[in-house]
Design a protein around this motif. Sequence first.
Motif, PDB file in Angstrom:
ATOM      1  N   VAL A  24       4.038 -11.214 -12.448  1.00  0.00           N
ATOM      2  CA  VAL A  24       5.165 -11.655 -11.614  1.00  0.00           C
ATOM      3  C   VAL A  24       4.659 -12.400 -10.383  1.00  0.00           C
ATOM      4  N   ALA A  25       3.550 -11.917  -9.780  1.00  0.00           N
ATOM      5  CA  ALA A  25       2.996 -12.589  -8.602  1.00  0.00           C
ATOM      6  C   ALA A  25       2.555 -14.006  -8.932  1.00  0.00           C
ATOM      7  N   GLN A  26       1.906 -14.185 -10.089  1.00  0.00           N
ATOM      8  CA  GLN A  26       1.419 -15.502 -10.477  1.00  0.00           C
ATOM      9  C   GLN A  26       2.549 -16.432 -10.922  1.00  0.00           C
ATOM     10  N   THR A  27       3.617 -15.849 -11.458  1.00  0.00           N
ATOM     11  CA  THR A  27       4.704 -16.667 -12.009  1.00  0.00           C
ATOM     12  C   THR A  27       5.809 -16.953 -10.989  1.00  0.00           C
ATOM     13  N   TYR A  28       6.173 -15.925 -10.213  1.00  0.00           N
ATOM     14  CA  TYR A  28       7.322 -16.061  -9.320  1.00  0.00           C
ATOM     15  C   TYR A  28       6.981 -15.934  -7.831  1.00  0.00           C
ATOM     16  N   GLY A  29       5.817 -15.397  -7.518  1.00  0.00           N
ATOM     17  CA  GLY A  29       5.433 -15.265  -6.118  1.00  0.00           C
ATOM     18  C   GLY A  29       5.247 -13.819  -5.683  1.00  0.00           C
ATOM     19  N   VAL A  30       4.668 -13.669  -4.503  1.00  0.00           N
ATOM     20  CA  VAL A  30       4.298 -12.338  -3.998  1.00  0.00           C
ATOM     21  C   VAL A  30       5.522 -11.486  -3.682  1.00  0.00           C
ATOM     22  N   VAL A  31       6.570 -12.110  -3.138  1.00  0.00           N
ATOM     23  CA  VAL A  31       7.754 -11.344  -2.761  1.00  0.00           C
ATOM     24  C   VAL A  31       8.374 -10.670  -3.981  1.00  0.00           C
ATOM     25  N   TYR A  32       8.482 -11.394  -5.083  1.00  0.00           N
ATOM     26  CA  TYR A  32       9.025 -10.805  -6.309  1.00  0.00           C
ATOM     27  C   TYR A  32       8.105  -9.717  -6.847  1.00  0.00           C
ATOM     28  N   SER A  33       6.804  -9.926  -6.669  1.00  0.00           N
ATOM     29  CA  SER A  33       5.850  -8.904  -7.107  1.00  0.00           C
ATOM     30  C   SER A  33       6.053  -7.604  -6.333  1.00  0.00           C
ATOM     31  N   GLU A  34       6.341  -7.720  -5.029  1.00  0.00           N
ATOM     32  CA  GLU A  34       6.597  -6.526  -4.228  1.00  0.00           C
ATOM     33  C   GLU A  34       7.872  -5.832  -4.704  1.00  0.00           C
ATOM     34  N   ARG A  84       0.828  -1.208   0.000  1.00  0.00           N
ATOM     35  CA  ARG A  84       0.000   0.000   0.000  1.00  0.00           C
ATOM     36  C   ARG A  84       0.859   1.253   0.000  1.00  0.00           C
ATOM     37  N   VAL A  85       1.982   1.221   0.746  1.00  0.00           N
ATOM     38  CA  VAL A  85       2.876   2.377   0.768  1.00  0.00           C
ATOM     39  C   VAL A  85       3.470   2.611  -0.624  1.00  0.00           C
ATOM     40  N   LEU A  86       3.919   1.528  -1.257  1.00  0.00           N
ATOM     41  CA  LEU A  86       4.473   1.645  -2.603  1.00  0.00           C
ATOM     42  C   LEU A  86       3.395   2.097  -3.584  1.00  0.00           C
ATOM     43  N   THR A  87       2.215   1.534  -3.428  1.00  0.00           N
ATOM     44  CA  THR A  87       1.116   1.884  -4.330  1.00  0.00           C
ATOM     45  C   THR A  87       0.704   3.338  -4.153  1.00  0.00           C
ATOM     46  N   MET A  88       0.801   3.859  -2.938  1.00  0.00           N
ATOM     47  CA  MET A  88       0.452   5.260  -2.711  1.00  0.00           C
ATOM     48  C   MET A  88       1.354   6.184  -3.530  1.00  0.00           C
ATOM     49  N   LEU A 111       6.921  -3.808  -7.662  1.00  0.00           N
ATOM     50  CA  LEU A 111       6.220  -2.596  -7.226  1.00  0.00           C
ATOM     51  C   LEU A 111       7.194  -1.555  -6.676  1.00  0.00           C
ATOM     52  N   PHE A 112       8.243  -2.031  -6.008  1.00  0.00           N
ATOM     53  CA  PHE A 112       9.250  -1.112  -5.483  1.00  0.00           C
ATOM     54  C   PHE A 112       9.934  -0.365  -6.633  1.00  0.00           C
ATOM     55  N   LEU A 113      10.242  -1.081  -7.709  1.00  0.00           N
ATOM     56  CA  LEU A 113      10.866  -0.434  -8.874  1.00  0.00           C
ATOM     57  C   LEU A 113       9.919   0.573  -9.512  1.00  0.00           C
ATOM     58  N   PHE A 114       8.640   0.201  -9.627  1.00  0.00           N
ATOM     59  CA  PHE A 114       7.658   1.133 -10.175  1.00  0.00           C
ATOM     60  C   PHE A 114       7.505   2.354  -9.260  1.00  0.00           C
ATOM     61  N   ALA A 115       7.586   2.136  -7.935  1.00  0.00           N
ATOM     62  CA  ALA A 115       7.476   3.255  -7.001  1.00  0.00           C
ATOM     63  C   ALA A 115       8.653   4.220  -7.168  1.00  0.00           C
ATOM     64  N   LEU A 116       9.849   3.675  -7.415  1.00  0.00           N
ATOM     65  CA  LEU A 116      11.010   4.531  -7.666  1.00  0.00           C
ATOM     66  C   LEU A 116      10.808   5.358  -8.930  1.00  0.00           C
ATOM     67  N   PHE A 117      10.315   4.710  -9.989  1.00  0.00           N
ATOM     68  CA  PHE A 117      10.063   5.437 -11.228  1.00  0.00           C
ATOM     69  C   PHE A 117       8.972   6.486 -11.028  1.00  0.00           C
ATOM     70  N   SER A 118       7.954   6.143 -10.234  1.00  0.00           N
ATOM     71  CA  SER A 118       6.874   7.089  -9.937  1.00  0.00           C
ATOM     72  C   SER A 118       7.398   8.287  -9.156  1.00  0.00           C
TER      73      SER A 118
END
Length: 206
Positions: free
Chosen positions: A142-152, A99-103, A155-162
């Motif tokens: 990524v969540a469906q293929t590699y798992g939730v941790v990789y998905s997070e 949620r923090v990253l998504t914000m 999201l961290f990379l997208f948050a940096l770009f954001s």
Amino acid sequence: MYGLSAGVFEEVARWLMYRFWAKDERSWKEGVLLGAGHGGVEALFVGLILLATLYQMIAVRDANLADLVEPENLEAVKQSIDMYWTTPAWSHFLSLVERVLTMIIHISMSLLVLQSFIRKNIGWLAISIAYHTLVNAVALFVAQTYGVVYSEGVLFLFALFSAYIIYRLWKQEPEEEIIEVEPVEMLEVTNVEVLNRDTIEKSKYD
């Protein structure tokens, strides 16, 4: 397509908010506040759900489930409870981290939609929809293929770009024009006749 419907719905809703509700909010600061409000509401709901789940799990941990659950659902409920308590504690808080990253991502999208009004170009709305769709699609894949941790991690990379988008739009924010007003000089008044009863009486016959 993954995330397209959510991207269209949320970003168009944001555009309508700027168009009809937040008509006067056209600055970078106001765009950040509106984006943070959107993400903050989601974070609040997620936090409440986590607390409610924890409360329920504590309540039924030592309870006699046979008195609370139908016999045909008893085994499934036991497995769910066991899974909850055997899952590492840190994994329960991944949703809050998300949620923090998504914000941060929501704030960048809010600012992108705002550009369609500041720059008078609807293409910025399309950019925001495309970015929203990309984030959802990649994170879900990524969540469906590699798992939730990789998905997070994604999201961290997208948050940096954001965060970079937020910074760039802040740097491009036009400075407010300050209008300097020259002080008005006091006019010197001379030959002012002092009014008294005699001058008033005299003026009646002039």
